[in-house]
Design an enzyme around this catalytic site. Structure first.
Site, short mmCIF file in Angstrom:
data_model
loop_
_atom_site.label_atom_id
_atom_site.label_comp_id
_atom_site.label_asym_id
_atom_site.label_seq_id
_atom_site.Cartn_x
_atom_site.Cartn_y
_atom_site.Cartn_z
N ASP A 118 0.85 -1.19 0.00
CA ASP A 118 0.00 0.00 0.00
C ASP A 118 0.89 1.24 0.00
O ASP A 118 1.93 1.26 0.64
CB ASP A 118 -0.88 -0.03 1.26
CG ASP A 118 -2.07 0.91 1.16
OD1 ASP A 118 -2.33 1.45 0.06
OD2 ASP A 118 -2.76 1.10 2.18
N GLU A 119 0.48 2.28 -0.71
CA GLU A 119 1.23 3.54 -0.79
C GLU A 119 2.72 3.31 -1.10
O GLU A 119 3.61 3.83 -0.43
CB GLU A 119 1.05 4.37 0.50
CG GLU A 119 -0.34 4.99 0.62
CD GLU A 119 -0.75 5.83 -0.60
OE1 GLU A 119 0.13 6.37 -1.31
OE2 GLU A 119 -1.97 5.92 -0.86
N ALA A 120 2.93 2.52 -2.14
CA ALA A 120 4.30 2.12 -2.50
C ALA A 120 5.22 3.30 -2.81
O ALA A 120 6.43 3.22 -2.56
CB ALA A 120 4.26 1.19 -3.72
#
Ligand SMILES: [Zn+2]
Length: 315
Positions: A118-120
């Site tokens: 997530d939210e790389a």
């Protein structure tokens, strides 16, 4: 989105997205579906450990408390112990781990069927101690899936800086990148929704002769690329029901399920193994209206940092 995150043919799915699309809910649903329905273990990476903890408290635990099917495979769901904590959920036959992705050690000693990041784009380009880089965090996460019969790698994020973006790299190497084409309610021309702005020929725009920001936001509408007639946020739901996700070469799907993929000519093909997706806030059915986006722009306009935030998190 949900179908690509859970079907067995698609092994890698990456989404470059805006805020406001409900992505976090979709991510939680996918992880729990994989656990309950397919008996597959996952690891979920957030940018740092604190965010991984917050994700479990705010997004995962409350959902489990509402889901009978998960409680049935997770006897410890109401307790706090070594089988149920902020780092780990040990269910029947399945273990879900939650980690921060900012250190190389967090990618070790894990064998999983599914890895979600997530939210790389908030992750460093490379993780490792001091000058001893161990590699790209997406590559390290993928290695945890070695040996899985149906590996699933999912990465989703709002983008940050061009040229330094994990999701941009993912999309450039994906087999196909799909975007959502919607038919105009007047002329049926299929088009990707775009931000038009003040003087645009087509796209999302507003009546700039209105004297106030609120008046301008209230006049938000879309000018069709094909017929230049207008359509409105109230038309969006029906347009999306008739929409198709189409790739660069014309390959398309309506649902993203593994038996719903076609060439430009309409010949049925298998779901690609590596799929990228680009989608932004104008497609969200959870807005008060497109005026919400116009208002955000009018407030940000002329202030470079606010414009950057608008471009990265809304467009
Ligand atoms: Zn039209």
């Amino acid at each position: 989105m949900l179908n690509l995150m859970t079907n067995d043919r698609c092994r890698e799915f990456g989404i470059q997205k805006s805020a406001r699309l409900g992505y976090t809910k979709v991510l939680v649903a996918s992880v729990l579906y994989m656990a309950e329905h397919k008996k597959r273990s996952s690891v979920v990476f957030q940018p740092i450990d604190d965010e991984a903890d917050g994700f479990v408290v705010d997004e995962v635990d409350p959902v489990i408390a509402e889901m009978k099917v998960i409680k049935a495979i997770f006897p410890e769901w109401e307790k706090k112990n070594e089988k149920n904590n902020l780092k780990k959920k040990v269910m029947k036959g399945v273990i879900i781990d939650f980690r921060g992705g900012d250190a190389a050690g967090r990618y070790r000693r894990l064998t999983k069927q599914c890895a979600f990041i997530d939210e790389a784009d908030a992750l460093p380009r490379e993780v490792g101690k001091g000058k001893k880089g161990e590699g790209n965090p997406l590559g390290l996460a993928k290695k945890r899936l070695k040996g899985a019969a149906y590996p699933k790698f999912v990465v989703g994020t709002t983008p940050t800086v061009k040229g330094l973006s994990h999701i941009e790299d993912f999309l450039s190497s994906a087999e196909i990148v799909i975007r959502f084409y919607l038919p105009c309610p007047h002329c049926e021309h299929e088009q990707v929704l775009v931000w038009g702005g003040r003087d645009a020929q087509f796209g999302l725009t507003w009546d700039d002769t209105k004297s106030t920001r609120a008046g301008k936001a209230n006049s938000a509408h879309y000018v069709c690329e094909g017929c230049h007639d207008h359509f409105h946020y109230a038309d969006l739901y029906e347009m999306e029901q008739a929409g198709r996700w189409i790739g660069e070469d014309g390959t398309w799907t309506r649902t993203g399920e593994d038996d719903d993929w076609y060439t430009a000519e309409g010949e049925r093909i298998p779901c690609p193994e590596s799929v990228g997706m680009q989608v932004w806030a104008a497609y969200s059915l959870n807005l008060d209206g497109w005026g919400e986006l116009v208002m955000d722009w009018l407030k940000a306009e002329g202030k470079p940092l606010d414009e950057k935030t608008f471009i990265n998190t809304t467009l």
